[in-house]
Design a protein around this motif. Structure first.
Motif, PDB file in Angstrom:
ATOM      1  N   VAL A   1       3.191  -8.498  -6.522  1.00 26.95           N
ATOM      2  CA  VAL A   1       3.005  -8.293  -5.085  1.00 26.95           C
ATOM      3  C   VAL A   1       3.753  -9.369  -4.303  1.00 26.95           C
ATOM      4  N   ASP A   2       3.611 -10.613  -4.730  1.00 27.37           N
ATOM      5  CA  ASP A   2       4.291 -11.718  -4.057  1.00 27.37           C
ATOM      6  C   ASP A   2       5.799 -11.494  -4.058  1.00 27.37           C
ATOM      7  N   ARG A   3       6.337 -11.063  -5.196  1.00 30.26           N
ATOM      8  CA  ARG A   3       7.775 -10.800  -5.302  1.00 30.26           C
ATOM      9  C   ARG A   3       8.201  -9.672  -4.351  1.00 30.26           C
ATOM     10  N   ALA A   4       7.421  -8.589  -4.296  1.00 28.06           N
ATOM     11  CA  ALA A   4       7.779  -7.454  -3.458  1.00 28.06           C
ATOM     12  C   ALA A   4       7.816  -7.838  -1.979  1.00 28.06           C
ATOM     13  N   ILE A   5       6.825  -8.600  -1.536  1.00 22.14           N
ATOM     14  CA  ILE A   5       6.792  -9.028  -0.136  1.00 22.14           C
ATOM     15  C   ILE A   5       7.968  -9.961   0.160  1.00 22.14           C
ATOM     16  N   GLN A   6       8.249 -10.864  -0.777  1.00 21.05           N
ATOM     17  CA  GLN A   6       9.405 -11.759  -0.616  1.00 21.05           C
ATOM     18  C   GLN A   6      10.699 -10.975  -0.462  1.00 21.05           C
TER      19      GLN A   6
ATOM     20  N   VAL B   1      11.792   0.536   4.043  1.00 18.17           N
ATOM     21  CA  VAL B   1      10.959   0.406   2.846  1.00 18.17           C
ATOM     22  C   VAL B   1      10.394   1.777   2.517  1.00 18.17           C
ATOM     23  N   ARG B   2      10.698   2.251   1.305  1.00 18.22           N
ATOM     24  CA  ARG B   2      10.162   3.551   0.881  1.00 18.22           C
ATOM     25  C   ARG B   2       8.739   3.354   0.378  1.00 18.22           C
ATOM     26  N   HIS B   3       7.807   3.958   1.056  1.00 18.86           N
ATOM     27  CA  HIS B   3       6.366   3.825   0.808  1.00 18.86           C
ATOM     28  C   HIS B   3       5.913   2.414   1.221  1.00 18.86           C
ATOM     29  N   GLU B   4       4.604   2.203   1.344  1.00 18.24           N
ATOM     30  CA  GLU B   4       4.093   0.866   1.636  1.00 18.24           C
ATOM     31  C   GLU B   4       4.548  -0.077   0.528  1.00 18.24           C
ATOM     32  N   ILE B   5       5.098  -1.217   0.907  1.00 13.06           N
ATOM     33  CA  ILE B   5       5.628  -2.138  -0.097  1.00 13.06           C
ATOM     34  C   ILE B   5       4.540  -2.536  -1.088  1.00 13.06           C
ATOM     35  N   VAL B   6       3.340  -2.784  -0.597  1.00 11.70           N
ATOM     36  CA  VAL B   6       2.117  -2.913  -1.406  1.00 11.70           C
ATOM     37  C   VAL B   6       1.011  -2.240  -0.608  1.00 11.70           C
ATOM     38  N   HIS B   7      -0.083  -1.917  -1.268  1.00  8.52           N
ATOM     39  CA  HIS B   7      -1.150  -1.191  -0.579  1.00  8.52           C
ATOM     40  C   HIS B   7      -2.084  -2.154   0.163  1.00  8.52           C
ATOM     41  N   ASN B   8      -1.609  -2.620   1.316  1.00 11.85           N
ATOM     42  CA  ASN B   8      -2.448  -3.446   2.181  1.00 11.85           C
ATOM     43  C   ASN B   8      -1.965  -3.308   3.617  1.00 11.85           C
ATOM     44  N   ARG B   9      -2.865  -2.891   4.484  1.00 11.57           N
ATOM     45  CA  ARG B   9      -2.510  -2.625   5.876  1.00 11.57           C
ATOM     46  C   ARG B   9      -2.042  -3.887   6.597  1.00 11.57           C
ATOM     47  N   TYR B  10      -2.713  -5.005   6.339  1.00 14.55           N
ATOM     48  CA  TYR B  10      -2.363  -6.274   6.991  1.00 14.55           C
ATOM     49  C   TYR B  10      -0.926  -6.664   6.637  1.00 14.55           C
ATOM     50  N   VAL B  11      -0.580  -6.566   5.361  1.00 13.73           N
ATOM     51  CA  VAL B  11       0.764  -6.913   4.898  1.00 13.73           C
ATOM     52  C   VAL B  11       1.800  -5.985   5.523  1.00 13.73           C
ATOM     53  N   VAL B  12       1.517  -4.690   5.502  1.00 10.14           N
ATOM     54  CA  VAL B  12       2.466  -3.711   6.036  1.00 10.14           C
ATOM     55  C   VAL B  12       2.701  -3.940   7.526  1.00 10.14           C
ATOM     56  N   GLU B  13       1.626  -4.149   8.291  1.00 10.30           N
ATOM     57  CA  GLU B  13       1.781  -4.344   9.731  1.00 10.30           C
ATOM     58  C   GLU B  13       2.526  -5.637  10.035  1.00 10.30           C
TER      59      GLU B  13
ATOM     60  N   PHE C   1      12.615  -0.326  -2.472  1.00 12.66           N
ATOM     61  CA  PHE C   1      11.650   0.515  -3.175  1.00 12.66           C
ATOM     62  C   PHE C   1      10.392  -0.310  -3.432  1.00 12.66           C
ATOM     63  N   SER C   2       9.226   0.304  -3.250  1.00  6.75           N
ATOM     64  CA  SER C   2       7.970  -0.444  -3.278  1.00  6.75           C
ATOM     65  C   SER C   2       7.623  -0.967  -4.666  1.00  6.75           C
ATOM     66  N   ALA C   3       6.621  -1.845  -4.700  1.00  8.64           N
ATOM     67  CA  ALA C   3       6.202  -2.488  -5.952  1.00  8.64           C
ATOM     68  C   ALA C   3       5.662  -1.497  -6.969  1.00  8.64           C
ATOM     69  N   HIS C   4       5.257  -0.298  -6.525  1.00  8.68           N
ATOM     70  CA  HIS C   4       4.644   0.674  -7.426  1.00  8.68           C
ATOM     71  C   HIS C   4       5.650   1.396  -8.311  1.00  8.68           C
ATOM     72  N   GLY C   5       6.939   1.298  -7.963  1.00  9.05           N
ATOM     73  CA  GLY C   5       7.960   2.000  -8.730  1.00  9.05           C
ATOM     74  C   GLY C   5       8.223   3.384  -8.168  1.00  9.05           C
ATOM     75  N   VAL C   6       9.378   3.943  -8.527  1.00  6.18           N
ATOM     76  CA  VAL C   6       9.780   5.249  -8.007  1.00  6.18           C
ATOM     77  C   VAL C   6      10.323   6.105  -9.138  1.00  6.18           C
ATOM     78  N   PRO C   7      10.280   7.441  -8.974  1.00  6.70           N
ATOM     79  CA  PRO C   7      10.934   8.314  -9.955  1.00  6.70           C
ATOM     80  C   PRO C   7      12.436   8.036 -10.011  1.00  6.70           C
ATOM     81  N   LYS C   8      13.056   8.374 -11.127  1.00  7.14           N
ATOM     82  CA  LYS C   8      14.500   8.175 -11.290  1.00  7.14           C
ATOM     83  C   LYS C   8      15.307   8.870 -10.203  1.00  7.14           C
ATOM     84  N   SER C   9      14.783   9.973  -9.698  1.00  6.48           N
ATOM     85  CA  SER C   9      15.523  10.744  -8.698  1.00  6.48           C
ATOM     86  C   SER C   9      15.748   9.962  -7.408  1.00  6.48           C
ATOM     87  N   VAL C  10      14.898   8.955  -7.138  1.00  7.89           N
ATOM     88  CA  VAL C  10      15.014   8.222  -5.870  1.00  7.89           C
ATOM     89  C   VAL C  10      16.241   7.309  -5.861  1.00  7.89           C
ATOM     90  N   PRO C  11      16.411   6.401  -6.823  1.00  6.97           N
ATOM     91  CA  PRO C  11      17.659   5.613  -6.819  1.00  6.97           C
ATOM     92  C   PRO C  11      18.904   6.473  -7.007  1.00  6.97           C
TER      93      PRO C  11
END
Length: 333
Positions: free
Chosen positions: A34-39, A54-66, A91-101
């Motif tokens: 999470v720390d790496r993704a926000i950085q 940013v595709r999707h919330e970078i991490v799942h936290n409203r405070y961080v996203v806002e 691309f968010s910390a959760h990862g994405v399908p191959k089709s996205v990159p």
């Protein structure tokens, strides 16, 4: 290890205030992924300027996203929401399908991958097992972005999702001798163990990763909650409703003996009636929840109780992950 918290109450406490022991679980809050993704988002904004998509919330936290949105990040769910641009896409910390990159490359988009390296490890393992000729099972929650990303590493239909013990008991493989299993990184350790045991009982040849796919941070935070839950009248887990690891902490607290546990996004969501008459309170935070939210909740209880805070530490964490190459120079400076 139990340490007394040295922080002082931030407000005057009337003499009639009830005593309260707050057990503060450690580790809690941000993990290395999470720390790496926000950085990555913050450094991209510093280096390239706004906007950064940013595709999707970078991490799942409203405070961080806002907070990131206020600095110039634009959050989208799919790449087709992004106009033709030279701005970075993260691309968010959760990862994405191959089709996205693949789609990003087709559109000549400059993209930065903030996928947690431990999620990437699951992707690699799933692909390795598939290429070895095994039918791949994924233990996880349907629709979670990490699960969508992992299943999207392989051709459609190549991965079977197992959500429950019942799924494990009723699943019919193509060949019981050619089965492999991997898991979402943010699951309940105990639930996953039960599902794996059910699968192994039916399919002794099942191949499992040599190292547990549930990440160190998820495991450590659940163990910390287990250590304090039996002595807590109530438990607060700081995190967002769409955060899998935070939801699991609530479940773990209840199973470990805490009578009531609640997931809160912040101090504004406290229902004080729930905490009337308590003598002990446990507090932890999911891996995507910043410490400032924990501090605000502690201050709110100190304003109403004669609160004594004890930090209960069950593990030490010193893991960090490398940033993408284009951002390393900025990080060093």
């Amino acid at each position: 290890m139990v340490l007394k918290d040295e922080l002082k109450p931030t407000r005057f406490e009337p003499a009639e205030a009830e005593p309260l022991t707050i057990y503060l679980a450690a580790p809690r809050g941000f993990c290395a992924g999470v720390d790496r993704a926000i950085q990555i988002v913050e450094l991209a904004l510093a280096k390239y300027g706004a906007p950064v998509y940013v595709r999707h919330e970078i991490v799942h936290n409203r405070y961080v996203v806002e907070n990131l949105r206020s600095k110039g990040a634009i959050f989208v769910e799919e790449l087709d929401e992004i106009p033709d641009t030279e701005a970075p896409i993260v691309f968010s910390a959760h990862g994405v399908p191959k089709s996205v990159p693949e789609e990003a490359s087709r559109r000549n988009m400059f993209h930065l991958d903030a996928t947690c390296p431990l999620v990437t490890k699951v992707h690699v393992e799933a692909q390795r097992q598939f290429l070895s000729g095994n039918e791949v099972l994924l233990i996880g929650h349907e629709g979670h972005p990490e699960v969508v990303g992992t299943m999207g590493q392989l051709p459609e239909g190549a991965v079977t999702l197992i959500e429950t013990v019942e799924d494990a008991r009723t699943f019919t493989p193509r060949d019981p001798e050619m089965l492999a299993c991997t898991t979402q990184t943010t699951l309940s350790v105990d639930d996953t163990k039960e599902i794996l045991e059910a699968l192994k009982a039916r399919f002794p040849a099942l191949r499992v990763p040599t190292k547990d796919d549930i990440c160190y941070a998820t495991t450590n935070r659940q163990e910390a909650v287990k250590s304090i839950a039996p002595k807590c009248d109530r438990m607060i887990v700081v995190g967002s409703p769409n955060s899998s690891n935070s939801q699991r902490l609530v479940e773990v607290a209840l199973r470990a003996g805490c009578p009531q546990a609640v997931l809160l996004q912040g101090v504004q969501e406290i229902d004080w009636d729930m905490f009337d008459g308590i003598g002990s309170l446990g507090i932890t935070a999911g891996a995507s929840a910043p410490e400032v939210l924990v501090d605000e909740i502690i201050d709110a209880f100190r304003a109403r109780f004669r609160a004594d805070v004890e930090t209960v530490t069950t593990a030490q964490e010193n893991i960090s992950f490398k940033l993408p190459r284009p951002l390393r120079e900025n990080a060093a400076s």
